[in-house]
Design a protein around this motif. Structure first.
Motif, PDB file in Angstrom:
ATOM      1  N   VAL A  40      -2.686   8.267   5.265  1.00 28.90           N
ATOM      2  CA  VAL A  40      -2.987   6.944   4.858  1.00 28.90           C
ATOM      3  C   VAL A  40      -3.558   7.116   3.252  1.00 28.90           C
ATOM      4  CG1 VAL A  40      -4.227   4.914   4.860  1.00 28.90           C
ATOM      5  CG2 VAL A  40      -2.967   5.475   6.932  1.00 28.90           C
ATOM      6  N   TYR A  41      -4.800   8.097   3.435  1.00 31.02           N
ATOM      7  CA  TYR A  41      -5.550   7.982   2.232  1.00 31.02           C
ATOM      8  C   TYR A  41      -5.887   9.707   1.761  1.00 31.02           C
ATOM      9  CZ  TYR A  41      -9.829   9.494   5.234  1.00 31.02           C
ATOM     10  OH  TYR A  41     -10.833   9.981   6.019  1.00 31.02           O
ATOM     11  N   THR A  42      -5.691  10.555   2.627  1.00 30.97           N
ATOM     12  CA  THR A  42      -5.962  11.901   2.233  1.00 30.97           C
ATOM     13  C   THR A  42      -5.250  13.146   2.783  1.00 30.97           C
ATOM     14  OG1 THR A  42      -7.795  13.762   1.292  1.00 30.97           O
ATOM     15  CG2 THR A  42      -8.199  12.295   3.279  1.00 30.97           C
ATOM     16  N   ALA A  43      -4.678  14.056   2.211  1.00 31.07           N
ATOM     17  CA  ALA A  43      -4.481  15.398   2.503  1.00 31.07           C
ATOM     18  C   ALA A  43      -5.352  16.623   2.056  1.00 31.07           C
ATOM     19  CB  ALA A  43      -3.033  15.607   2.381  1.00 31.07           C
ATOM     20  N   SER A  44      -6.034  17.312   2.699  1.00 28.27           N
ATOM     21  CA  SER A  44      -7.097  18.171   2.244  1.00 28.27           C
ATOM     22  C   SER A  44      -7.009  19.581   2.484  1.00 28.27           C
ATOM     23  CB  SER A  44      -8.528  17.540   2.111  1.00 28.27           C
ATOM     24  OG  SER A  44      -8.665  16.234   1.848  1.00 28.27           O
ATOM     25  N   PHE A  45      -7.384  20.479   1.820  1.00 25.46           N
ATOM     26  CA  PHE A  45      -7.580  21.953   2.353  1.00 25.46           C
ATOM     27  C   PHE A  45      -8.763  22.441   1.695  1.00 25.46           C
ATOM     28  CE2 PHE A  45      -5.429  22.305  -1.752  1.00 25.46           C
ATOM     29  CZ  PHE A  45      -5.937  23.395  -2.179  1.00 25.46           C
TER      30      PHE A  45
ATOM     31  N   VAL B  68       4.181  16.650  -4.906  1.00 25.81           N
ATOM     32  CA  VAL B  68       3.452  17.892  -4.827  1.00 25.81           C
ATOM     33  C   VAL B  68       4.584  19.002  -4.200  1.00 25.81           C
ATOM     34  CG1 VAL B  68       1.247  19.126  -4.706  1.00 25.81           C
ATOM     35  CG2 VAL B  68       1.368  16.807  -5.079  1.00 25.81           C
ATOM     36  N   GLU B  69       4.827  19.939  -4.851  1.00 30.60           N
ATOM     37  CA  GLU B  69       5.508  21.073  -3.968  1.00 30.60           C
ATOM     38  C   GLU B  69       4.172  22.035  -3.851  1.00 30.60           C
ATOM     39  OE1 GLU B  69       8.374  21.483  -2.736  1.00 30.60           O
ATOM     40  OE2 GLU B  69       9.288  19.467  -3.323  1.00 30.60           O
ATOM     41  N   ILE B  70       4.072  22.515  -2.558  1.00 35.16           N
ATOM     42  CA  ILE B  70       2.787  23.433  -2.320  1.00 35.16           C
ATOM     43  C   ILE B  70       3.354  24.729  -1.856  1.00 35.16           C
ATOM     44  CG2 ILE B  70       0.654  23.810  -1.155  1.00 35.16           C
ATOM     45  CD1 ILE B  70       0.748  20.981  -1.190  1.00 35.16           C
TER      46      ILE B  70
ATOM     47  N   GLY C 279      -8.402  12.991   8.074  1.00 39.40           N
ATOM     48  CA  GLY C 279      -9.421  13.717   9.231  1.00 39.40           C
ATOM     49  C   GLY C 279      -9.006  14.226  10.164  1.00 39.40           C
ATOM     50  N   GLU C 280      -7.526  14.455  10.450  1.00 38.77           N
ATOM     51  CA  GLU C 280      -7.138  15.065  11.453  1.00 38.77           C
ATOM     52  C   GLU C 280      -6.588  16.287  11.333  1.00 38.77           C
ATOM     53  OE1 GLU C 280      -7.640  13.753  14.682  1.00 38.77           O
ATOM     54  OE2 GLU C 280      -8.858  12.318  13.751  1.00 38.77           O
ATOM     55  N   MET C 281      -6.606  17.297  12.229  1.00 38.22           N
ATOM     56  CA  MET C 281      -6.087  18.694  11.851  1.00 38.22           C
ATOM     57  C   MET C 281      -4.605  18.758  11.593  1.00 38.22           C
ATOM     58  SD  MET C 281      -6.459  22.296  13.784  1.00 38.22           S
ATOM     59  CE  MET C 281      -5.961  24.063  13.008  1.00 38.22           C
ATOM     60  N   ALA C 282      -4.306  19.307  10.611  1.00 48.75           N
ATOM     61  CA  ALA C 282      -2.706  19.703  10.576  1.00 48.75           C
ATOM     62  C   ALA C 282      -2.579  20.967   9.691  1.00 48.75           C
ATOM     63  CB  ALA C 282      -1.920  18.728   9.502  1.00 48.75           C
ATOM     64  N   SER C 283      -1.398  21.873   9.916  1.00 44.67           N
ATOM     65  CA  SER C 283      -1.320  23.061   9.419  1.00 44.67           C
ATOM     66  C   SER C 283       0.143  23.235   8.617  1.00 44.67           C
ATOM     67  CB  SER C 283      -1.110  24.210  10.555  1.00 44.67           C
ATOM     68  OG  SER C 283      -0.262  24.061  11.324  1.00 44.67           O
ATOM     69  N   ALA C 284       0.059  23.972   7.729  1.00 38.83           N
ATOM     70  CA  ALA C 284       1.554  24.136   6.969  1.00 38.83           C
ATOM     71  C   ALA C 284       1.630  25.432   6.443  1.00 38.83           C
ATOM     72  CB  ALA C 284       1.346  23.385   5.367  1.00 38.83           C
ATOM     73  N   ASP C 285       2.980  25.870   6.666  1.00 40.57           N
ATOM     74  CA  ASP C 285       3.487  27.066   6.386  1.00 40.57           C
ATOM     75  C   ASP C 285       3.689  27.449   4.929  1.00 40.57           C
ATOM     76  OD1 ASP C 285       3.734  27.694   9.045  1.00 40.57           O
ATOM     77  OD2 ASP C 285       5.703  26.772   9.210  1.00 40.57           O
ATOM     78  N   GLY C 286       4.231  28.367   4.480  1.00 48.31           N
ATOM     79  CA  GLY C 286       4.348  28.828   3.165  1.00 48.31           C
ATOM     80  C   GLY C 286       4.647  27.746   1.979  1.00 48.31           C
ATOM     81  N   HIS C 287       5.573  26.783   2.562  1.00 51.72           N
ATOM     82  CA  HIS C 287       5.972  25.763   1.613  1.00 51.72           C
ATOM     83  C   HIS C 287       5.755  24.263   2.199  1.00 51.72           C
ATOM     84  CE1 HIS C 287       9.386  23.579  -0.423  1.00 51.72           C
ATOM     85  NE2 HIS C 287       8.481  23.514  -1.250  1.00 51.72           N
ATOM     86  N   ILE C 288       5.396  23.482   1.466  1.00 53.42           N
ATOM     87  CA  ILE C 288       5.140  22.044   2.062  1.00 53.42           C
ATOM     88  C   ILE C 288       5.504  21.257   0.859  1.00 53.42           C
ATOM     89  CG2 ILE C 288       2.941  21.480   1.638  1.00 53.42           C
ATOM     90  CD1 ILE C 288       4.522  20.590   4.848  1.00 53.42           C
ATOM     91  N   THR C 289       6.198  19.942   1.164  1.00 50.10           N
ATOM     92  CA  THR C 289       6.391  18.989   0.125  1.00 50.10           C
ATOM     93  C   THR C 289       5.719  17.698   0.516  1.00 50.10           C
ATOM     94  OG1 THR C 289       8.741  19.767  -0.074  1.00 50.10           O
ATOM     95  CG2 THR C 289       8.293  17.568  -1.124  1.00 50.10           C
ATOM     96  N   VAL C 290       4.892  17.085  -0.636  1.00 55.11           N
ATOM     97  CA  VAL C 290       4.064  15.894  -0.507  1.00 55.11           C
ATOM     98  C   VAL C 290       4.547  14.775  -1.139  1.00 55.11           C
ATOM     99  CG1 VAL C 290       1.739  14.714  -0.158  1.00 55.11           C
ATOM    100  CG2 VAL C 290       2.037  17.387   0.055  1.00 55.11           C
TER     101      VAL C 290
ATOM    102  N   LEU D 112       0.905  -1.243  -0.171  1.00 52.59           N
ATOM    103  CA  LEU D 112       0.193   0.027   0.017  1.00 52.59           C
ATOM    104  C   LEU D 112       0.798   1.297   0.117  1.00 52.59           C
ATOM    105  CD1 LEU D 112      -2.991   1.138   0.277  1.00 52.59           C
ATOM    106  CD2 LEU D 112      -2.417   1.259   2.724  1.00 52.59           C
ATOM    107  N   ASP D 113       0.665   2.035  -0.924  1.00 59.13           N
ATOM    108  CA  ASP D 113       1.260   3.370  -0.827  1.00 59.13           C
ATOM    109  C   ASP D 113       0.896   4.267   0.296  1.00 59.13           C
ATOM    110  OD1 ASP D 113       2.256   2.625  -3.227  1.00 59.13           O
ATOM    111  OD2 ASP D 113       0.945   4.133  -4.350  1.00 59.13           O
ATOM    112  N   ILE D 114       1.907   5.169   0.862  1.00 56.73           N
ATOM    113  CA  ILE D 114       1.521   5.972   2.015  1.00 56.73           C
ATOM    114  C   ILE D 114       1.985   7.348   1.501  1.00 56.73           C
ATOM    115  CG2 ILE D 114       2.191   6.518   4.431  1.00 56.73           C
ATOM    116  CD1 ILE D 114       0.240   4.285   4.325  1.00 56.73           C
ATOM    117  N   GLY D 115       1.257   8.441   1.853  1.00 58.02           N
ATOM    118  CA  GLY D 115       1.570   9.729   1.568  1.00 58.02           C
ATOM    119  C   GLY D 115       2.735  10.397   2.892  1.00 58.02           C
ATOM    120  N   ARG D 116       3.581  11.065   2.401  1.00 53.61           N
ATOM    121  CA  ARG D 116       4.348  11.868   3.417  1.00 53.61           C
ATOM    122  C   ARG D 116       4.143  13.421   3.076  1.00 53.61           C
ATOM    123  NH1 ARG D 116      10.224  10.065   4.023  1.00 53.61           N
ATOM    124  NH2 ARG D 116      10.470  10.883   1.801  1.00 53.61           N
ATOM    125  N   PHE D 117       3.800  14.025   4.342  1.00 54.43           N
ATOM    126  CA  PHE D 117       3.284  15.354   4.282  1.00 54.43           C
ATOM    127  C   PHE D 117       4.486  16.186   4.969  1.00 54.43           C
ATOM    128  CE2 PHE D 117       0.805  19.060   5.964  1.00 54.43           C
ATOM    129  CZ  PHE D 117       0.277  19.542   4.836  1.00 54.43           C
TER     130      PHE D 117
END
Length: 307
Positions: A133-138, A258-260, A272-283, A122-127
């Motif tokens: 496991v399944y989603t990073a959403s904004f 993805v570079e954001i 489904g759990e809260m996270a925050s990201a500053d001006g640049h994040i790599t996924v 199974l693929d996993i995402g690194r944020f």
């Protein structure tokens, strides 16, 4: 073959009904030659700490809880040098991701599928330094998953997410953002975005199942641009309902990284759990990072493309 199994249970997940099914689950595992150690979680992030420190005397970890508990377990596995096979018994409020793998909501049936040992990578995402496991959403409605208190989720179930989502409608604001997706730039004001490895997101956006594989090394990236008029807004809704994500204000992309970039920190949800990201994040997509025990029908659907 006898398996040493670490059964991690979140007794507060969902409506707490897993407490009444736990002995039955243990009996299913024991009958299939699993020596079971049961660990009930005690607080948020407890599962991550416990799994990260787990010894190599175990070969199997079974997570019994909701999406957030599964995220904690997988995060712990990412910090543990040992290798385990992972099973999942859904016991949360939504359990959205597990339905895409045909994992039963019946605890005993889910345990029976686990002991059959149908393993798929199974693929996993690194944020950044976190995992999902399944989603990073904004953006629109992402607050609904973490703003509803656990007690309310337990009482109202999925309705709690819907109610919280309705409350957030008046707060929807477009987010200026630049994304570099596998080298291609997307720059605009976005109402919503998700980087996922799932058949659906939020119980609202459902992807065409023929376009999604959970172990191909690629995310499904879905972006909603800010519409300039009511016609475009209606076209967005029509495209989502009909699973036609080729509409003007929609982007649907398969990519491994993805570079954001944003002008200020924004809120995200990871599983489904809260996270925050500053001006640049790599996924990044961590291809086949976890060995997952799934029902046979799911293994057949998600066979890696190189097999």
């Amino acid at each position: 073959m006898k398996h040493r199994t670490f059964l991690l249970v979140n007794p507060r997940s969902g409506r707490g009904t897993i407490r009444n099914r736990l002995l039955n689950v243990i009996e299913v595992l024991s009958a299939a030659d699993h020596q079971v150690t049961v660990y009930p979680t005690k607080a948020r992030a407890d599962a991550t700490a416990v799994v990260a420190a787990l010894s190599d005397e175990y070969d199997t970890i079974i997570c019994c809880g909701g999406d957030g508990t599964l995220n904690e377990v997988v995060t712990g596995m990412m910090h543990n040098p040992n290798t385990y096979e992972l099973g999942y018994i859904p016991a949360g409020t939504l359990n959205e991701w597990s339905s895409g793998l045909k994992i039963s909501r019946n605890a005993e049936k889910a345990a029976m599928d686990i002991v059959k040992r149908h393993m798929m990578p199974l693929d996993i995402g690194r944020f950044g330094e976190k995992y999902f496991v399944y989603t990073a959403s904004f953006g629109a409605f992402t607050e609904a998953s973490y703003a509803a208190p656990q007690e309310v989720k337990n009482i109202l179930g999925q309705a709690a997410y819907f109610i919280q989502g309705i409350k957030s409608v008046g707060n929807i604001k477009p987010i200026p953002m630049r994304l570099v997706i596998d080298g291609k730039e997307y720059k605009d004001n976005f109402l919503f975005g998700t980087i996922s490895n799932s058949m659906s997101v939020g119980g609202v956006v459902h992807f065409d199942e023929t376009t999604v594989k959970l172990n191909d090394g690629l995310f499904e990236i879905f972006l909603i641009h800010n519409p300039s008029n009511l016609l475009e807004f209606n076209d967005i809704l029509d495209g989502i309902v009909k699973k036609d994500l080729s509409r003007k204000c929609l982007d649907f992309i398969h990519a491994s990284s993805v570079e954001i970039y944003t002008n200020s920190p924004i809120n995200w949800t990871l599983d489904g759990e809260m996270a925050s990201a500053d001006g640049h994040i790599t996924v990044q997509n961590l291809h086949s990072a976890v060995s997952f025990l799934v029902p046979e029908v799911a293994k057949n659907k998600h066979q890696p493309t190189n097999q």
